[in-house]
Design a protein around this motif. Structure first.
Motif: not given
Length: 227
Positions: A181-207
């Motif tokens: 739940t906390e990770i999902a909230e964190w990632f939603r905040a990234i989606q809302a505020t950061a460029p798409p490539f940052v979200m892509d990097q975080m998803m790779e890290l999460a994987a």
């Protein structure tokens, strides 16, 4: 504002550091230090532990404690002394690692491995208690004097000041230490505020950090949010 809804700038990073302490403690216990290949992986992990904890203490000294130095000087002096002890314990652990690396005989390597375990236990016990104290005493003080908006800005300032490789390692361990739940909230905040490539990097890290089931849960949560 209800304290349960206030922003705790320590929570996310401390959960990551706690996860790393737990992981390293078990890894050391499971390591056959007579096996150089196996031990080298553990030693590398311990060196990263020391590196990340040292960086975290420096960040707190320069960017967090400084906010309260003129408001609660005695409290801050006490926590700075605790950081001095933390550095001493880290230096002792580093010394045990160097003792292992200098050992030639298998029996000496095993003995050094046991010393590493004892030293890490002291480091772990101290830091778990220290982080708890920060999340009670220091957190309450910063809540008294700073708004959540200011504390979010502080977090962004800290993150932007970190070298990318170091930030990635902190993020990896935060992913290890947070709930889905906390990770999902964190990632939603990234989606809302950061460029798409940052979200892509975080998803790779999460994987890399999460098992398949947990990673799928994160993906599902983000997909539902976007739907």
């Amino acid at each position: 504002m209800n304290q349960l809804t206030r922003y705790n700038p320590f929570h996310q990073i401390h959960q990551g550091l706690r996860a790393m302490l737990y992981h390293c403690s078990l890894q050391v216990q499971h390591t056959n230090f007579a096996d150089e290949e196996q031990a080298s992986t553990t030693i590398a992990q311990l060196k990263e532990l020391i590196w990340l904890f040292d960086g975290h203490a420096h960040t707190e000294d320069t960017k967090v404690f400084s906010l309260l130095a003129d408001k609660a000087p005695e409290v801050i002096a006490d926590f700075e002394q605790q950081h001095d002890k933390d550095h001493m314990l880290a230096a002792h652990l580093q010394g045990c690692i160097e003792q292992y690396e200098a050992a030639v005989k298998s029996s000496d390597k095993v003995f050094a491995g046991r010393q590493i375990q004892f030293s890490l236990a002291e480091f772990t016990a101290f830091n778990l208690s220290h982080m708890n104290m920060e999340e009670v005493i220091i957190k309450e003080l910063i809540w008294q004097h700073y708004t959540d908006e200011q504390l979010h800005e502080l977090t962004m300032e800290i993150v932007s000041s970190l070298p990318p490789d170091k930030n990635a390692r902190y993020s990896y361990w935060m992913l290890k230490g947070l709930s889905i739940t906390e990770i999902a909230e964190w990632f939603r905040a990234i989606q809302a505020t950061a460029p798409p490539f940052v979200m892509d990097q975080m998803m790779e890290l999460a994987a890399a950090a999460l098992d398949c089931a947990d990673f799928n849960e994160v993906q599902k949560s983000l997909a539902l949010e976007m739907a």
